[in-house]
Motif scaffolding. Structure first.
Motif, PDB file in Angstrom:
ATOM      1  N   ASP A   1      79.838 -52.373 -30.571  1.00  0.00           N
ATOM      2  CA  ASP A   1      78.843 -52.634 -31.709  1.00  0.00           C
ATOM      3  C   ASP A   1      77.646 -51.691 -31.426  1.00  0.00           C
ATOM      4  OD1 ASP A   1      80.873 -53.986 -33.055  1.00  0.00           O
ATOM      5  OD2 ASP A   1      79.859 -55.778 -32.691  1.00  0.00           O
ATOM      6  N   VAL A   2      77.178 -51.927 -30.532  1.00  0.00           N
ATOM      7  CA  VAL A   2      75.996 -51.309 -29.953  1.00  0.00           C
ATOM      8  C   VAL A   2      76.251 -49.560 -29.540  1.00  0.00           C
ATOM      9  CG1 VAL A   2      74.402 -51.079 -28.145  1.00  0.00           C
ATOM     10  CG2 VAL A   2      74.837 -53.224 -28.789  1.00  0.00           C
ATOM     11  N   MET A   3      77.062 -49.365 -29.327  1.00  0.00           N
ATOM     12  CA  MET A   3      77.521 -47.833 -29.173  1.00  0.00           C
ATOM     13  C   MET A   3      77.750 -47.276 -30.546  1.00  0.00           C
ATOM     14  SD  MET A   3      76.826 -47.510 -26.024  1.00  0.00           S
ATOM     15  CE  MET A   3      77.141 -45.600 -25.975  1.00  0.00           C
ATOM     16  N   HIS A   4      78.130 -48.218 -31.410  1.00  0.00           N
ATOM     17  CA  HIS A   4      78.633 -47.424 -32.755  1.00  0.00           C
ATOM     18  C   HIS A   4      77.257 -47.407 -33.337  1.00  0.00           C
ATOM     19  CE1 HIS A   4      80.559 -46.923 -36.489  1.00  0.00           C
ATOM     20  NE2 HIS A   4      79.922 -47.908 -37.096  1.00  0.00           N
ATOM     21  N   ARG A   5      76.464 -48.271 -33.415  1.00  0.00           N
ATOM     22  CA  ARG A   5      75.114 -48.140 -33.967  1.00  0.00           C
ATOM     23  C   ARG A   5      73.988 -47.364 -33.439  1.00  0.00           C
ATOM     24  NH1 ARG A   5      72.277 -47.775 -38.139  1.00  0.00           N
ATOM     25  NH2 ARG A   5      70.103 -48.300 -37.754  1.00  0.00           N
ATOM     26  N   VAL A   6      74.100 -46.982 -32.119  1.00  0.00           N
ATOM     27  CA  VAL A   6      73.611 -45.820 -31.477  1.00  0.00           C
ATOM     28  C   VAL A   6      74.007 -44.363 -32.152  1.00  0.00           C
ATOM     29  CG1 VAL A   6      73.186 -44.438 -29.332  1.00  0.00           C
ATOM     30  CG2 VAL A   6      72.913 -46.732 -29.426  1.00  0.00           C
ATOM     31  N   GLY A   7      75.466 -44.374 -32.167  1.00  0.00           N
ATOM     32  CA  GLY A   7      75.972 -43.058 -32.871  1.00  0.00           C
ATOM     33  C   GLY A   7      75.502 -43.030 -34.315  1.00  0.00           C
ATOM     34  N   GLU A   8      75.437 -44.105 -35.171  1.00  0.00           N
ATOM     35  CA  GLU A   8      74.942 -43.819 -36.309  1.00  0.00           C
ATOM     36  C   GLU A   8      73.350 -43.525 -36.457  1.00  0.00           C
ATOM     37  OE1 GLU A   8      75.231 -47.714 -38.171  1.00  0.00           O
ATOM     38  OE2 GLU A   8      77.527 -47.363 -38.617  1.00  0.00           O
ATOM     39  N   ILE A   9      72.679 -44.015 -35.519  1.00  0.00           N
ATOM     40  CA  ILE A   9      71.252 -43.795 -35.448  1.00  0.00           C
ATOM     41  C   ILE A   9      71.097 -42.005 -35.008  1.00  0.00           C
ATOM     42  CG2 ILE A   9      69.143 -44.034 -34.104  1.00  0.00           C
ATOM     43  CD1 ILE A   9      69.796 -46.755 -33.869  1.00  0.00           C
ATOM     44  N   ASP A  10      71.874 -41.810 -33.983  1.00  0.00           N
ATOM     45  CA  ASP A  10      72.103 -40.352 -33.810  1.00  0.00           C
ATOM     46  C   ASP A  10      72.030 -39.162 -34.963  1.00  0.00           C
ATOM     47  OD1 ASP A  10      71.025 -40.821 -31.040  1.00  0.00           O
ATOM     48  OD2 ASP A  10      73.301 -40.732 -30.333  1.00  0.00           O
ATOM     49  N   LYS A  11      73.307 -39.895 -35.776  1.00  0.00           N
ATOM     50  CA  LYS A  11      73.390 -39.033 -36.940  1.00  0.00           C
ATOM     51  C   LYS A  11      72.249 -39.061 -37.881  1.00  0.00           C
ATOM     52  CE  LYS A  11      78.292 -39.585 -36.893  1.00  0.00           C
ATOM     53  NZ  LYS A  11      79.587 -40.403 -37.610  1.00  0.00           N
ATOM     54  N   GLU A  12      71.749 -40.333 -38.171  1.00  0.00           N
ATOM     55  CA  GLU A  12      70.320 -40.343 -38.849  1.00  0.00           C
ATOM     56  C   GLU A  12      69.179 -39.435 -38.524  1.00  0.00           C
ATOM     57  OE1 GLU A  12      69.520 -44.128 -40.465  1.00  0.00           O
ATOM     58  OE2 GLU A  12      71.482 -44.933 -39.906  1.00  0.00           O
TER      59      GLU A  12
ATOM     60  N   ILE B   1      58.767 -39.620 -42.181  1.00  0.00           N
ATOM     61  CA  ILE B   1      58.016 -39.753 -40.554  1.00  0.00           C
ATOM     62  C   ILE B   1      58.269 -41.009 -40.083  1.00  0.00           C
ATOM     63  CG2 ILE B   1      55.920 -39.492 -39.221  1.00  0.00           C
ATOM     64  CD1 ILE B   1      55.359 -37.033 -41.384  1.00  0.00           C
ATOM     65  N   ILE B   2      57.768 -41.938 -40.950  1.00  0.00           N
ATOM     66  CA  ILE B   2      58.162 -43.382 -40.799  1.00  0.00           C
ATOM     67  C   ILE B   2      59.546 -43.647 -40.260  1.00  0.00           C
ATOM     68  CG2 ILE B   2      57.642 -45.859 -41.472  1.00  0.00           C
ATOM     69  CD1 ILE B   2      55.359 -44.544 -43.201  1.00  0.00           C
ATOM     70  N   ASN B   3      60.386 -43.348 -41.114  1.00  0.00           N
ATOM     71  CA  ASN B   3      61.798 -43.841 -40.705  1.00  0.00           C
ATOM     72  C   ASN B   3      62.197 -42.784 -39.486  1.00  0.00           C
ATOM     73  OD1 ASN B   3      62.118 -45.395 -43.187  1.00  0.00           O
ATOM     74  ND2 ASN B   3      62.989 -43.645 -44.302  1.00  0.00           N
ATOM     75  N   HIS B   4      61.648 -41.872 -39.137  1.00  0.00           N
ATOM     76  CA  HIS B   4      62.155 -41.190 -37.849  1.00  0.00           C
ATOM     77  C   HIS B   4      61.566 -42.057 -36.658  1.00  0.00           C
ATOM     78  CE1 HIS B   4      61.887 -37.949 -35.071  1.00  0.00           C
ATOM     79  NE2 HIS B   4      63.031 -37.532 -35.389  1.00  0.00           N
ATOM     80  N   ILE B   5      60.343 -42.530 -36.737  1.00  0.00           N
ATOM     81  CA  ILE B   5      59.784 -43.470 -35.682  1.00  0.00           C
ATOM     82  C   ILE B   5      60.672 -44.630 -35.277  1.00  0.00           C
ATOM     83  CG2 ILE B   5      57.876 -44.630 -35.040  1.00  0.00           C
ATOM     84  CD1 ILE B   5      56.116 -42.260 -36.408  1.00  0.00           C
ATOM     85  N   LYS B   6      61.030 -45.225 -36.712  1.00  0.00           N
ATOM     86  CA  LYS B   6      61.680 -46.544 -36.326  1.00  0.00           C
ATOM     87  C   LYS B   6      62.956 -46.446 -36.098  1.00  0.00           C
ATOM     88  CE  LYS B   6      59.576 -48.899 -40.500  1.00  0.00           C
ATOM     89  NZ  LYS B   6      59.841 -49.416 -41.870  1.00  0.00           N
ATOM     90  N   LEU B   7      63.857 -45.341 -36.233  1.00  0.00           N
ATOM     91  CA  LEU B   7      64.886 -44.986 -35.662  1.00  0.00           C
ATOM     92  C   LEU B   7      64.826 -44.877 -34.178  1.00  0.00           C
ATOM     93  CD1 LEU B   7      66.761 -42.886 -38.489  1.00  0.00           C
ATOM     94  CD2 LEU B   7      67.356 -45.155 -37.783  1.00  0.00           C
ATOM     95  N   ILE B   8      63.816 -44.025 -33.834  1.00  0.00           N
ATOM     96  CA  ILE B   8      63.726 -44.024 -32.365  1.00  0.00           C
ATOM     97  C   ILE B   8      63.508 -45.243 -31.546  1.00  0.00           C
ATOM     98  CG2 ILE B   8      62.235 -42.771 -30.823  1.00  0.00           C
ATOM     99  CD1 ILE B   8      61.860 -40.316 -32.618  1.00  0.00           C
ATOM    100  N   LYS B   9      62.561 -45.987 -32.126  1.00  0.00           N
ATOM    101  CA  LYS B   9      62.330 -47.309 -31.480  1.00  0.00           C
ATOM    102  C   LYS B   9      63.546 -48.260 -31.376  1.00  0.00           C
ATOM    103  CE  LYS B   9      57.469 -47.870 -32.775  1.00  0.00           C
ATOM    104  NZ  LYS B   9      56.603 -48.836 -33.475  1.00  0.00           N
ATOM    105  N   GLU B  10      64.217 -48.096 -32.643  1.00  0.00           N
ATOM    106  CA  GLU B  10      65.584 -49.139 -32.812  1.00  0.00           C
ATOM    107  C   GLU B  10      66.459 -48.379 -31.483  1.00  0.00           C
ATOM    108  OE1 GLU B  10      69.276 -50.293 -35.416  1.00  0.00           O
ATOM    109  OE2 GLU B  10      67.368 -49.305 -36.384  1.00  0.00           O
TER     110      GLU B  10
END
Length: 56
Positions: free
Chosen positions: A11-22, A40-49
């Motif tokens: 599940d974690v690896m799947h979510r990381v893949g989704e984050i990378d695509k976003e 810009i805010i979404n980009h920062i949130k995705l990087i933090k996640e």
């Protein structure tokens, strides 16, 4: 118990893949004049996640 841990890892690896695509999509959008503060805010949130999921 091992199945639960394995499933959590997947599940974690799947979510990381989704984050990378976003992040890829946002990276392209941030290079254009159509970018917004929300992008810009979404980009920062995705990087933090992503960093929270993959601490190494």
């Amino acid at each position: 118990m091992k199945i639960v841990l394995w499933q959590n890892y997947l599940d974690v690896m799947h979510r990381v893949g989704e984050i990378d695509k976003e992040l890829q999509l946002l990276d392209e959008k941030l290079k254009t004049p159509e970018r917004t503060l929300d992008d810009i805010i979404n980009h920062i949130k995705l990087i933090k996640e992503r960093n929270a999921l993959m601490p190494f």
